[in-house]
Design an enzyme around this catalytic site. Structure first.
Site, PDB file in Angstrom:
ATOM      1  N   SER A  22       0.824  -1.214   0.000  1.00 40.29           N
ATOM      2  CA  SER A  22       0.000   0.000   0.000  1.00 40.29           C
ATOM      3  C   SER A  22       0.859   1.265   0.000  1.00 40.29           C
ATOM      4  O   SER A  22       0.332   2.368   0.107  1.00 40.29           O
ATOM      5  CB  SER A  22      -0.927  -0.003   1.222  1.00 40.29           C
ATOM      6  OG  SER A  22      -0.180  -0.200   2.416  1.00 40.29           O
ATOM      7  N   ASN A 109      -1.843  -2.607  13.386  1.00 39.71           N
ATOM      8  CA  ASN A 109      -3.297  -2.431  13.395  1.00 39.71           C
ATOM      9  C   ASN A 109      -3.718  -1.174  14.160  1.00 39.71           C
ATOM     10  O   ASN A 109      -4.568  -0.416  13.699  1.00 39.71           O
ATOM     11  CB  ASN A 109      -3.980  -3.669  13.985  1.00 39.71           C
ATOM     12  CG  ASN A 109      -3.710  -4.907  13.143  1.00 39.71           C
ATOM     13  OD1 ASN A 109      -3.122  -4.798  12.067  1.00 39.71           O
ATOM     14  ND2 ASN A 109      -4.108  -6.063  13.630  1.00 39.71           N
ATOM     15  N   THR A 154     -40.814  26.102  -7.822  1.00 41.72           N
ATOM     16  CA  THR A 154     -41.047  24.731  -7.356  1.00 41.72           C
ATOM     17  C   THR A 154     -41.334  23.944  -8.627  1.00 41.72           C
ATOM     18  O   THR A 154     -41.912  24.500  -9.578  1.00 41.72           O
ATOM     19  CB  THR A 154     -42.238  24.613  -6.382  1.00 41.72           C
ATOM     20  OG1 THR A 154     -43.407  25.068  -7.055  1.00 41.72           O
ATOM     21  CG2 THR A 154     -42.040  25.426  -5.111  1.00 41.72           C
ATOM     22  N   HIS A 155     -40.905  22.698  -8.680  1.00 39.17           N
ATOM     23  CA  HIS A 155     -41.041  21.878  -9.901  1.00 39.17           C
ATOM     24  C   HIS A 155     -40.364  22.548 -11.092  1.00 39.17           C
ATOM     25  O   HIS A 155     -40.744  22.312 -12.237  1.00 39.17           O
ATOM     26  CB  HIS A 155     -42.508  21.604 -10.237  1.00 39.17           C
ATOM     27  CG  HIS A 155     -43.340  21.197  -9.066  1.00 39.17           C
ATOM     28  ND1 HIS A 155     -43.455  19.885  -8.650  1.00 39.17           N
ATOM     29  CD2 HIS A 155     -44.058  21.924  -8.164  1.00 39.17           C
ATOM     30  CE1 HIS A 155     -44.225  19.826  -7.575  1.00 39.17           C
ATOM     31  NE2 HIS A 155     -44.587  21.058  -7.254  1.00 39.17           N
ATOM     32  N   SER A 276     -15.376  26.075 -27.055  1.00 41.00           N
ATOM     33  CA  SER A 276     -15.535  24.843 -27.831  1.00 41.00           C
ATOM     34  C   SER A 276     -14.516  24.847 -28.964  1.00 41.00           C
ATOM     35  O   SER A 276     -14.192  25.901 -29.516  1.00 41.00           O
ATOM     36  CB  SER A 276     -16.952  24.799 -28.406  1.00 41.00           C
ATOM     37  OG  SER A 276     -16.991  23.984 -29.555  1.00 41.00           O
ATOM     38  N   LYS A 282     -19.333  29.476 -28.357  1.00 42.13           N
ATOM     39  CA  LYS A 282     -19.641  28.810 -27.089  1.00 42.13           C
ATOM     40  C   LYS A 282     -18.829  29.305 -25.899  1.00 42.13           C
ATOM     41  O   LYS A 282     -17.641  29.592 -26.016  1.00 42.13           O
ATOM     42  CB  LYS A 282     -19.392  27.308 -27.228  1.00 42.13           C
ATOM     43  CG  LYS A 282     -20.368  26.637 -28.163  1.00 42.13           C
ATOM     44  CD  LYS A 282     -21.623  26.197 -27.460  1.00 42.13           C
ATOM     45  CE  LYS A 282     -21.379  24.846 -26.845  1.00 42.13           C
ATOM     46  NZ  LYS A 282     -22.594  24.326 -26.256  1.00 42.13           N
ATOM     47  N   ASN A 284     -18.699  27.572 -22.198  1.00 34.74           N
ATOM     48  CA  ASN A 284     -19.280  26.459 -21.439  1.00 34.74           C
ATOM     49  C   ASN A 284     -18.942  26.532 -19.953  1.00 34.74           C
ATOM     50  O   ASN A 284     -17.821  26.881 -19.590  1.00 34.74           O
ATOM     51  CB  ASN A 284     -18.763  25.127 -21.997  1.00 34.74           C
ATOM     52  CG  ASN A 284     -19.242  24.881 -23.413  1.00 34.74           C
ATOM     53  OD1 ASN A 284     -20.322  25.340 -23.795  1.00 34.74           O
ATOM     54  ND2 ASN A 284     -18.434  24.194 -24.192  1.00 34.74           N
ATOM     55  N   GLU A 289     -19.873  22.026 -14.233  1.00 38.85           N
ATOM     56  CA  GLU A 289     -20.248  20.669 -14.664  1.00 38.85           C
ATOM     57  C   GLU A 289     -19.323  19.623 -14.047  1.00 38.85           C
ATOM     58  O   GLU A 289     -19.758  18.550 -13.637  1.00 38.85           O
ATOM     59  CB  GLU A 289     -20.177  20.568 -16.190  1.00 38.85           C
ATOM     60  CG  GLU A 289     -21.284  21.349 -16.875  1.00 38.85           C
ATOM     61  CD  GLU A 289     -21.071  21.404 -18.376  1.00 38.85           C
ATOM     62  OE1 GLU A 289     -21.516  20.499 -19.073  1.00 38.85           O
ATOM     63  OE2 GLU A 289     -20.432  22.355 -18.846  1.00 38.85           O
ATOM     64  N   GLN A 321      -7.367  -2.188   4.502  1.00 40.84           N
ATOM     65  CA  GLN A 321      -6.360  -1.379   3.805  1.00 40.84           C
ATOM     66  C   GLN A 321      -7.011  -0.621   2.636  1.00 40.84           C
ATOM     67  O   GLN A 321      -6.490   0.385   2.174  1.00 40.84           O
ATOM     68  CB  GLN A 321      -5.239  -2.289   3.288  1.00 40.84           C
ATOM     69  CG  GLN A 321      -4.153  -1.558   2.529  1.00 40.84           C
ATOM     70  CD  GLN A 321      -2.936  -2.433   2.310  1.00 40.84           C
ATOM     71  OE1 GLN A 321      -2.188  -2.692   3.249  1.00 40.84           O
ATOM     72  NE2 GLN A 321      -2.737  -2.901   1.101  1.00 40.84           N
ATOM     73  N   LYS A 324      -8.137   3.580   2.481  1.00 42.67           N
ATOM     74  CA  LYS A 324      -7.381   4.817   2.316  1.00 42.67           C
ATOM     75  C   LYS A 324      -7.568   5.552   0.993  1.00 42.67           C
ATOM     76  O   LYS A 324      -7.747   6.772   0.972  1.00 42.67           O
ATOM     77  CB  LYS A 324      -5.900   4.535   2.551  1.00 42.67           C
ATOM     78  CG  LYS A 324      -5.569   4.482   4.035  1.00 42.67           C
ATOM     79  CD  LYS A 324      -4.178   4.011   4.284  1.00 42.67           C
ATOM     80  CE  LYS A 324      -4.024   2.630   4.810  1.00 42.67           C
ATOM     81  NZ  LYS A 324      -5.117   1.865   5.327  1.00 42.67           N
TER      82      LYS A 324
HETATM   83  N1  ARG Z   1      -1.163  -1.394   5.449  1.00 43.74           N
HETATM   84  C1  ARG Z   1      -2.090  -1.896   6.411  1.00 43.74           C
HETATM   85  C2  ARG Z   1      -3.405  -1.128   6.285  1.00 43.74           C
HETATM   86  O1  ARG Z   1      -3.416  -0.133   5.645  1.00 43.74           O
HETATM   87  C3  ARG Z   1      -1.534  -1.719   7.781  1.00 43.74           C
HETATM   88  C4  ARG Z   1      -1.996  -2.701   8.773  1.00 43.74           C
HETATM   89  C5  ARG Z   1      -1.508  -4.038   8.445  1.00 43.74           C
HETATM   90  N2  ARG Z   1      -1.768  -4.957   9.475  1.00 43.74           N
HETATM   91  C6  ARG Z   1      -1.674  -6.295   9.268  1.00 43.74           C
HETATM   92  N3  ARG Z   1      -1.911  -7.027  10.281  1.00 43.74           N
HETATM   93  N4  ARG Z   1      -1.359  -6.787   8.114  1.00 43.74           N
HETATM   94  O2  ARG Z   1      -4.414  -1.532   6.802  1.00 43.74           O
END
Ligand code: ARG
Length: 463
Positions: A22, A109, A154-155, A276, A282, A284, A289, A321, A324
């Site tokens: 990661s 963890n 409204t509407h 455009s 144009k 835009n 958007e 994981q 993120k």
């Molecule tokens: N890279 C992991 C995550 O983002 C970190 C925790 C990993 N823990 C494990 N027991 N493999 O969640």
């Protein structure tokens, strides 16, 4: 060699390294990871688990890594999986055996839960500041347009006259709620999971209060299983962000509609519009958007994490994981959208004549006729019926209610007097809606004054 390789007879497959790594996205957490580790080392030393000298060595090593990462001088390695392992590995290379004590009474963890909470705390504050900037612009623009008459819909059918100031202050309320939702989310994010370790706490006498105070958390989490497996705070953030985007998207939709040739209520500044490649005439509203479009991405991020978390047994699972990327993308997208939307709004040209012209048509003052009749003692339902016939008559004669002569009004009811024509002026229709929360300029001004006080309060407090 992996930091956890002791139990294994052979190395992970190359593809497996790439697959479960990661580091490409969680490198973004390096500041939080290092600050968190320094606080953890402090806790270990205070509780006599490592010596003061060891703590100092660890701290010095971590600070040098931080400095080099800030300067972009350090390479991070996919082979070391994630930001936590990378930093620990670099630290071990630098200071040797002492580095290996840092992970005492800790697991990745609780470490990753900590890092993500710290990161979100910072970014929630950033988004709140972006919202404050937007709300300031909204208030200023509303104040400039206290008397800018436009149709309320409204509407998407013309309904009753309002002012642009009143319309803009409706958005102020939406963004104020967004600010408050984030504030709420901040409080639930502001809890320290360190000490939960892998899932079942630790046998070491670690005082959790120490890192809690150093890192500026309100308190530490109350259950070690929950401490490592709770991602509600991230979900709340994604859900608050989705609501912000929904509000921005509604606003953008109106600006897109209002800048059409058919409406012509507003014109976006050239700096937030595009042309455009084929049609030279144009202009835009691309920025609006795109913001409307990016709303879909953010809803996707919310649904993504909700689905990742659905059915996960306690405690930590590697599925988590996956939390993120969606969170980071949401931070960047929401901040990016706000950074364009706010100046787009402050530079927006308002075509007051077109708004007034639209307000003069579409019989949006019909309710005022019914109110007038009701004011003369006619029951409202009957007044509604008479007015409906009157409007139908005007449509046939292609006249507005302001232009219909008094004699013709009288054909529908003898109670009409000369003052009805004055009452039909859309400005008077607005001024007479003088109820708190209503469009009368006096009321909108009072709302603006209170809104300014709100912004002053939030700018002065620590949030
Ligand atoms: N890279 C992991 C995550 O983002 C970190 C925790 C990993 N823990 C494990 N027991 N493999 O969640």
């Amino acid at each position: 060699m992996k930091l956890w390789s002791g139990r294994f007879k052979k190395d992970t497959a190359r593809e497996m390294d790439d697959f479960h790594s990661s580091i490409s996205f969680d490198r973004r957490l390096y500041r939080e990871d290092i600050t968190g580790s320094i606080a953890h080392a402090e806790g270990l030393s205070e509780c006599g688990i490592i010596t003061k000298q060891e703590k100092e060595k660890i701290e010095e090593g971590l600070l040098s890594i931080l400095e080099e990462l800030e300067e972009g001088k350090l390479e991070l390695n996919t082979g070391y999986e994630d930001i936590h392992m990378n930093i620990e590995k670099i630290l071990t290379d630098r200071i040797g055996e002492t580095a290996k004590k840092l992970h005492t009474a800790r697991s990745r963890n609780d470490q990753v839960a900590l890092d993500l909470r710290m990161h979100l705390k910072k970014e929630i504050r950033n988004i709140q500041s972006d919202l404050v900037r937007l709300m300031k612009v909204l208030i200023d623009r509303a104040e400039e347009n206290l008397y800018t008459i436009m149709p309320g819909y409204t509407h998407l059918q013309p309904a009753q006259p309002i002012t642009l100031g009143h319309h803009l202050m409706a958005y102020f309320e939406m963004f104020r709620r967004d600010f408050e939702r984030l504030e709420d989310c901040y409080h639930r994010t502001n809890q320290n999971p360190l000490g939960s370790c892998a899932l079942a706490g630790t046998t070491y006498p670690l005082d959790r209060e120490i890192s809690t105070v150093i890192l500026g958390f309100d308190r530490y989490t109350a259950n070690s299983l929950d401490g490592v497996s709770d991602r509600d705070f991230a979900l709340e953030f994604l859900s608050s962000s989705s609501i912000i985007m929904m509000h921005l998207s509604r606003f953008c939709e109106e600006l897109i509609l209002w800048s059409t040739n058919e409406f012509g209520f507003v014109e976006m500044d050239d700096s937030y519009s595009t042309g455009s490649s084929i049609m030279p005439q144009k202009k835009n509203p691309d920025a609006a958007e795109l913001i409307r479009g990016k709303t879909g991405r953010i809803y996707g991020n919310l649904m993504g994490l909700l689905t990742v978390m659905k059915g996960l047994p306690m405690a930590y699972n590697k599925d988590m994981q996956e939390d993120k990327e969606g969170v980071f993308d949401t931070i960047d997208t929401v901040r990016g959208c706000l950074s364009i939307f706010t100046p787009m709004l402050s530079t927006l040209k308002v075509n007051k004549d077109r708004m007034a012209h639209a307000a003069a048509r579409g019989y949006i003052n019909a309710t005022d006729v019914a109110d007038y009749l009701a004011g003369k003692g006619i029951p409202f339902r009957t007044a509604h019926e008479i007015t409906g016939k009157l409007v139908s008559h005007c449509i046939e004669k292609n006249l507005s209610l302001q232009d219909l002569p008094l004699e013709e009004y009288r054909e529908f009811s003898p109670v009409f007097e000369m003052d009805i024509l004055e009452r039909m002026d859309p400005l008077n229709c607005v001024i007479s809606r003088d109820i708190p929360g209503g469009p009368a300029p006096r009321q909108v001004q009072m709302h603006i004054n209170k809104a300014r006080m709100f912004l002053e309060d939030v700018s002065n407090c620590s949030c």
